[in-house]
Scaffold this active site. Structure first.
Site: not given
Ligand SMILES: NC(=O)c1ccc[n+]([C@@H]2O[C@H](COP(=O)([O-])OP(=O)(O)OC[C@H]3O[C@@H](n4cnc5c(N)ncnc54)[C@H](O)[C@@H]3O)[C@@H](O)[C@H]2O)c1
Length: 322
Positions: A10-12, A152, A156
Site C-alpha cells: 500500500g501507500f505507507i 473504521y 482501529k
Molecule cells: N493514509 C492515512 O492517512 C492513514 C491515516 C491513519 C491510519 N492509517 C493506517 O495506516 C495503514 C496503511 O494505510 P495506507 O494509507 O497505506 O493504506 P493502503 O490501503 O494503501 O494500504 C493498506 C494495504 O493493506 C492491504 N490489505 C488490506 N486488507 C488486507 C488483508 N486482509 N490482508 C492483507 N493485506 C491487506 C491492502 O491491499 C493495502 O495494500 C492502515 O492500517 C491505515 O488504516 C493510514
C-alpha cells in the site's frame, strides 16, 4: 532485523519498505492487494522493490491463519509492522462488518501467530480517527478515545485494545501509532489531496464536503516512515503514540496550497459534510518526541509541492506508456 510487513504493497507500506531495505533490514511483505483501490497500483508499488534480494513478497490475507503460520515457520521474524487494513472512514459506514473483520480479526490472527512462534515485537498502524470529535485540541494519548464516529475508527480502537491485551498476557512490546492524515508520493488515489490534485490538473470540479472549515493535521509520508522506524528502534512495553504533523490546516486553505502548487484554480462542487467525518484533527506529539525522538520535518506547503511534482511525473510516465 527480519521484519514481517503487512500491507506493504500500500501507500505507507511501500514507502516504508524502501527505507527499511535501505537501512539493511530484511522485509517480508504480506499483502492481499485487495480491491479497495486498483490492485494494479499496489502491484506497481511492489515492483519497485521486488528485485532486491532482502525483499520477499507474499500475496495473501492476514486473516488466513494457515498462511500466516507458514510465514512464521519460514522466516525468523524479529518484529511485525502491521499496516494491513481496510482504510477509509466513509466506506466503512457502508460495510462495517468487513472493516471489523479485516482490522480486528486480522490483527488478532497476527497476534496469535506471534504468541505461537515467540515473536514479541509489533508496531501497529492505528489512526487519529479514534479520537472522534474530541472538543479538546490538540489530541493527546491520555484522551479517552471511547467515542469513535465511524466503524473504521472503532475497528482501529478495538485493535489497539487487543494489542494491549497481548502485551499484558505475553509481555509483547507493542507501539500503536495513531497516524494523522498521511500524504505524499504513492498516496491512495481516493484520498482528498490526490483527488483534488488530479481534478485541478484536469480542469474538473472538486467535491468539497462542508464549508471548508474542517481542519486536518496532514503528515508527510517520510515523517510517518521515520516515526515507524524510530518506534521499532525504541520498542519497549505498550505505548500509544500520536504521529502527526502537529500543524493543522483548514480544508479551504489546503485547497489554496494545492492550487498554488498546481498553478491552476480549483472549480468547487460544494456538498454536505459526510457521516463519520470529524470536524478537526490535531496531534499533540510531545510523547512521541520524548519517547522516540520524533520530529516531523516537512511543512504542508513543501510536502504538497513535492506531492504535486510526483503526481505530474507519474502522469507523464503513464502517458509515455500509452
Ligand atoms: N493514509 C492515512 O492517512 C492513514 C491515516 C491513519 C491510519 N492509517 C493506517 O495506516 C495503514 C496503511 O494505510 P495506507 O494509507 O497505506 O493504506 P493502503 O490501503 O494503501 O494500504 C493498506 C494495504 O493493506 C492491504 N490489505 C488490506 N486488507 C488486507 C488483508 N486482509 N490482508 C492483507 N493485506 C491487506 C491492502 O491491499 C493495502 O495494500 C492502515 O492500517 C491505515 O488504516 C493510514
Amino acid at each position: 532485523m527480519t521484519i514481517l510487513l503487512t500491507g506493504g504493497a500500500g501507500f505507507i507500506g511501500s514507502n516504508l519498505a524502501k527505507q527499511l531495505l535501505e537501512e539493511g533490514h530484511q522485509v517480508i511483505c504480506l499483502d492481499n492487494l485487495d480491491s479497495y483501490y486498483a490492485p494494479d497500483i499496489k502491484w506497481k508499488n511492489v515492483q519497485q522493490t521486488l528485485s532486491i534480494p532482502a525483499y520477499h513478497f507474499h500475496q495473501g490475507d492476514i486473516r488466513d491463519s494457515d498462511l500466516v503460520d507458514t510465514l512464521f515457520q519460514t522466516y525468523a521474524f524479529d518484529a511485525v509492522i502491521h499496516l494491513a487494513a481496510r482504510a477509509g472512514v466513509r466506506p466503512s459506514v457502508q460495510d462495517p462488518a468487513l472493516y471489523y473483520d479485516v482490522n480486528v480479526n486480522g490483527t488478532l490472527t497476527l497476534l496469535q501467530a506471534m504468541q505461537r512462534f515467540g515473536v514479541t515485537k509489533m508496531v501497529f498502524a492505528s489512526s487519529s480517527s479514534v479520537y472522534g470529535d474530541s472538543p479538546q485540541v490538540p489530541f493527546t494519548e491520555t484522551d479517552s478515545a471511547d467515542r469513535p464516529l465511524s466503524p473504521y475508527a472503532a475497528s482501529k480502537r478495538a485493535a489497539e485494545l487487543l494489542c494491549h491485551t497481548f502485551h499484558n498476557l505475553y509481555s509483547f512490546d507493542i507501539f500503536c501509532l495513531r497516524f494523522f492524515t498521511v500524504y505524499g508520493p504513492l498516496q491512495r488515489p481516493e484520498m482528498a489531496i490526490s483527488q483534488f490534485t488530479e481534478s485541478i490538473l484536469n480542469g474538473q470540479a472538486i467535491n468539497v464536503f462542508g464549508d471548508g472549515s474542517t481542519a486536518r493535521d496532514y503528515t508527510y509520508v517520510d515523517d510517518i516512515v521515520s516515526g515507524i522506524i524510530q518506534s521499532l528502534k525504541n520498542l519497549k512495553g505498550y505505548e500509544v503514540l500520536n504521529i502527526g504533523g502537529a500543524d493543522p490546516i483548514s480544508l479551504a486553505n489546503l485547497i489554496r496550497v494545492i492550487e498554488q502548487a498546481v498553478g491552476q484554480t480549483a472549480l468547487i462542487n460544494r456538498l454536505p459534510m459526510q457521516p463519520g467525518d470529524v470536524q478537526q484533527t490535531y496531534a499533540d506529539i510531545r510523547k512521541a518526541t520524548q519517547l522516540i525522538d520524533y520530529h516531523p520535518s516537512v511543512r504542508v506547503e513543501d510536502g504538497i509541492q513535492r506531492f504535486v511534482d510526483w503526481f505530474r511525473s507519474r502522469q507523464d510516465a503513464d502517458l509515455v506508456m500509452k
